[in-house]
Design an enzyme around this catalytic site. Structure first.
Site, PDB file in Angstrom:
ATOM      1  N   GLU A 117       0.634  -1.356   0.117  1.00  0.00           N
ATOM      2  CA  GLU A 117      -0.156  -0.184   0.224  1.00  0.00           C
ATOM      3  C   GLU A 117       1.056   1.236   0.114  1.00  0.00           C
ATOM      4  OE1 GLU A 117      -3.330   3.063  -0.278  1.00  0.00           O
ATOM      5  OE2 GLU A 117      -3.036   0.147   0.052  1.00  0.00           O
ATOM      6  N   GLU A 118       1.985   1.416   0.896  1.00  0.00           N
ATOM      7  CA  GLU A 118       2.683   2.355   0.940  1.00  0.00           C
ATOM      8  C   GLU A 118       4.113   2.831   0.319  1.00  0.00           C
ATOM      9  OE1 GLU A 118       0.673   4.728   2.173  1.00  0.00           O
ATOM     10  OE2 GLU A 118      -0.519   4.222   3.662  1.00  0.00           O
ATOM     11  N   SER A 168      -9.878  11.067   0.113  1.00  0.00           N
ATOM     12  CA  SER A 168      -8.628  10.298   0.662  1.00  0.00           C
ATOM     13  C   SER A 168      -7.959  11.466   1.103  1.00  0.00           C
ATOM     14  CB  SER A 168      -8.407   9.500  -0.150  1.00  0.00           C
ATOM     15  OG  SER A 168      -7.271   8.866   0.179  1.00  0.00           O
ATOM     16  N   ASP A 180     -14.619  -1.003   2.252  1.00  0.00           N
ATOM     17  CA  ASP A 180     -13.024   0.594   1.869  1.00  0.00           C
ATOM     18  C   ASP A 180     -12.025  -0.658   3.037  1.00  0.00           C
ATOM     19  OD1 ASP A 180     -10.849   1.310   1.805  1.00  0.00           O
ATOM     20  OD2 ASP A 180     -12.049   4.351   1.360  1.00  0.00           O
ATOM     21  N   HIS A 237     -12.509   1.487  -2.067  1.00  0.00           N
ATOM     22  CA  HIS A 237     -12.082   3.178  -1.763  1.00  0.00           C
ATOM     23  C   HIS A 237     -11.562   3.773  -3.364  1.00  0.00           C
ATOM     24  CE1 HIS A 237      -9.824   6.233   0.722  1.00  0.00           C
ATOM     25  NE2 HIS A 237      -8.625   6.732  -0.177  1.00  0.00           N
TER      26      HIS A 237
END
Length: 743
Positions: free
Chosen positions: A208-209, A607, A682, A714
């Site tokens: 994800e990051e 977001s 989400d 999301h």
């Protein structure tokens, strides 16, 4: 738009026949329904363009005219100049539902909406392509034959062909499987370790990051491979209710919230059959991130980028594959004490043992060469380099992208020995993206401008165009051609932040009548990372908003990317502060314009942008006419460790910073109309963010409106739901009087 058409018709009917002049019809109004329909208005949208190992073919994923979200594999034989569909996703695919694991991986890669073929890999001999489709694997040959490699009820995740093409590998049932191409694969990692242990998969925050989707890495000679073992037992469980239209599925998702334990990640080196496993020494502290893993070109060493939890330091470990022993080759530290280290893929290990490396150590992103223990800076200046495109070691050059006057990305070529000035390879009238083959001998270039949708072409190393891949001219049967006459060309400018820093803005105007004032749709993201204001193609959505009679406005506040360390740094432990003030400066500027209705400025974000909408409404009640918050983060303790702690620190150490940044604590200050939107499945910004806000607003007796989307994550969009979302937004604005002036 309608007033122009009526005026033209009135003149046509009133004019005598003899004096009649040709009158061009007004362009059609661009609806949200058309924006989301097929074919896409941007024209062809190829993905994952790759050159074959022998340089004879260019392959890419091309979407269908009748289904913009379904992709097939196409090949372009460069010498013959001919296209061929290599794999028809509808003909070959089964259409079966994806596993939850694959769905979540697609969400991590931001491709959860796509269908058909989403990725592929060339075989080393350049004669075939590995294609995952509907949970199974296929090998497509250039002669048109397709061989099924797997046929199972389970899903083959993270498939790879080994570098020399002898093995196929994938993850199934939390274990890594390996087998000869065309033969049976078997698991090579241990079984019976429990559901919390996974082999060969990147953990949640890596996907994800950290933009690391890989969980295992083949040696170039295929004799060994590095495999990640992930123990998620320490990670807290979020019971995520994926609320759908016809029922609710409940998932216990391992989600490391800020200030809580991460997964424990280990690396093992083993043979392709799983024998002779050796554990890599990552150091005594297990509370670290494994950011990147690479093999040396000659397979003599493994390089592991170990990032500390505070993300202020990266240690480049050099690992002995035979023993797992590691030593620190060098360390990269934050450019200033109140900053972080940005991860990147902008590096290359060279055959002579040196390293081409990207760093912000002088305050801007630039390239350096590490050779024989000494660093040499290869690029300089206040225009940051942003991406390494390719390296031609034989010619002693490397090609990269860098910002040009802030708002465009241009291609440059420079020498690896640092001599001479970088050479501009691209047209400054466009903003660019690019990739190269492994030898750095052929460029695949994409470009766009405010008036030209994305184009792509093959180019020589000096940037000279060899052949168009998608010229994408907006004429004839191009889907955007009917709307071109009404296309609003953006205007650009700057305003000063409170410290004098120039902030770039972009504005699109509708057809306006003198003396009238118009509403503004003020869109923002605001968080660290994305640059929103560029001189590239903005897409059809903004044009549809303008066609409704609204001014479309975007401002990049401090904290956004591609302006250097000092421009990003103000968000350090201060989210929800400086960016709120910068966006307020944008609103003040708008209110000063004679054609803007100062009472009709609506703000919108998704977001982080949704979070920013809430903070802006809380900070300045009455300044904005209305706000739309899509999938907002509301309390940073609910978001994941790697993203949140990079900017905000650990909440156990700086709870006061988190309290100031929260959108919950002052939610009762929201007095302006608010529309809250969230997908009810989400898994990124989990629905608890909005449910907590909903509760606080209700307990404070604050009116607001909601639009929730069952089954959506999301990303809320699609041919029907996309128009529903945007029509709902503008019905909300109309209900609160944020409308264009009367004709």
């Amino acid at each position: 738009m309608r007033s122009c058409l009526i005026a033209a018709l009135t003149l046509f009917l009133a004019a005598p026949a003899a004096a009649e002049a040709p009158v061009s019809a007004a362009p059609p109004v661009l609806s949200f329904e058309r924006v989301y329909a097929s074919p896409g208005l941007d024209g062809p949208a190829p993905r994952q363009a790759r050159l074959s190992p022998d340089g004879r073919w260019l392959t890419l994923l091309r979407n269908r005219p009748d289904d913009r979200e379904r992709y097939d594999l196409w090949g372009y034989e460069i010498e013959a100049g001919q296209w061929r569909m290599l794999v028809d996703s509808e003909r070959l695919g089964s259409g079966r539902e994806l596993s939850e694991e694959e769905k979540m991986q697609r969400e991590r890669a931001r491709i959860g909406n796509l269908k058909g073929i989403i990725t592929y890999q060339w075989a080393a001999d350049g004669e075939g392509v590995l294609v995952p489709l509907d949970g199974d694997l296929f090998l497509a040959r250039l002669d048109g034959t397709v061989t099924r490699l797997t046929d199972s009820e389970g899903t083959e995740l993270n498939p790879q062909l080994s570098p020399q093409g002898r093995f196929v590998s994938f993850v199934r049932d939390r274990r890594l499987w390996v087998g000869p191409v065309g033969g049976a694969a078997r698991p090579i990692t241990p079984e019976g370790e429990g559901e919390a242990v996974r082999w060969g998969e990147a953990e949640f925050v890596a996907q994800e990051e950290m933009h690391r989707l890989e969980g295992y890495w083949w040696a170039p000679d295929e004799k060994r491979l590095v495999v990640q073992r992930t123990d998620e037992a320490p990670v807290g469980i979020v019971t995520r209710a994926a609320i759908g239209a016809k029922g609710t599925r409940v998932y216990d998702q391992r989600y490391p919230m800020a200030g809580t334990d991460n997964a424990v990640v280990e690396l093992y080196v083993m043979d392709p059959d799983g024998s002779r496993p050796v554990k890599v020494d990552l150091g005594p502290n297990v509370d670290i991130y494994v950011a990147r893993v690479d093999w040396a070109p000659d397979a003599s060493a493994i390089y592991v980028q170990r990032q500390d939890r505070a993300q202020s330091r990266i240690d480049m470990l050099k690992v002995d594959p035979a023993t797992g022993a590691a030593q620190i080759w060098f360390s990269e530290t934050a450019a200033r004490p109140d900053y972080w280290v940005n991860l990147s893929d902008n590096y290359r290990f060279l055959r002579d043992g040196s390293l081409l490396w990207w760093s912000e150590r002088d305050g801007f992103g630039h390239f350096y060469l590490l050779r024989d223990g000494r660093w040499q800076q290869l690029t300089r200046g206040a225009s940051p380099t942003t991406r390494l495109v390719g390296v031609d070691e034989a010619a002693g050059t490397f090609t990269y992208l860098a910002t040009h006057e802030v708002l465009t990305q241009q291609l440059y070529r420079a020498r690896l020995d640092g001599t001479g000035a970088p050479e501009l390879l691209s047209d400054p009238a466009f903003t660019h993206g690019a990739s190269m083959d492994g030898a750095g001998r052929m460029l695949y270039v994409t470009r766009s401008s405010p008036s030209q949708p994305p184009q792509s072409y093959l180019a020589a190393p000096d940037g000279t165009r060899v052949a168009w891949i998608e010229e994408n001219r907006v004429e004839g049967a191009h889907p955007y051609a009917p709307f071109l006459a009404g296309h609003a060309t953006p205007e650009f400018g700057t305003i000063a932040a409170e410290d004098g820093t120039p902030l770039h803005w972009m504005m699109l105007k509708p057809k306006m009548q003198p003396g009238k004032r118009y509403p503004v749709f003020f869109s923002h993201y605001g968080g660290p990372g994305p640059q929103m204001v560029t001189r590239g193609w903005g897409g059809a959505l903004a044009q549809a908003i303008v066609d409704k009679g609204y001014i479309y406005f975007v401002l990049d506040n401090r904290g956004s990317a591609n302006r250097g360390v000092d421009f990003e740094q103000p968000l350090y432990r201060a989210m929800g502060s400086v960016e709120v003030r910068d966006q307020k400066a944008g609103a003040t500027f708008l209110k000063s314009l004679p054609f803007v209705d100062p009472h009709k400025i609506a703000i919108y974000g998704w977001s982080y942008g949704g979070y920013l909408t809430l903070k802006m409404l809380e900070a300045d009640p009455g300044l904005y006419a209305a706000g739309i918050a899509g999938a907002p983060v509301t309390r940073w303790e609910l978001y994941d460790t790697h993203y949140t702690e990079r900017y905000m620190g650990d909440p156990r150490e700086v709870p006061e910073a988190y309290a100031r940044a929260s959108a919950i604590g002052e939610a009762s200050r929201i007095a302006d109309p608010l529309l809250l939107i969230h997908g009810m499945a989400d898994d990124n910004v989990v629905f608890e963010h909005s449910s907590e806000l909903i509760s606080v607003l209700q307990e404070a007796n604050r009116p607001f409106e909601m639009m929730l989307y069952p089954g959506y994550t999301h990303r809320v969009g699609g041919p029907m739901v996309g128009p529903h979302l945007w029509n709902s937004i503008f019905r909300f604005l109309a209900a609160h009087g944020v409308t264009p002036p009367a004709e």
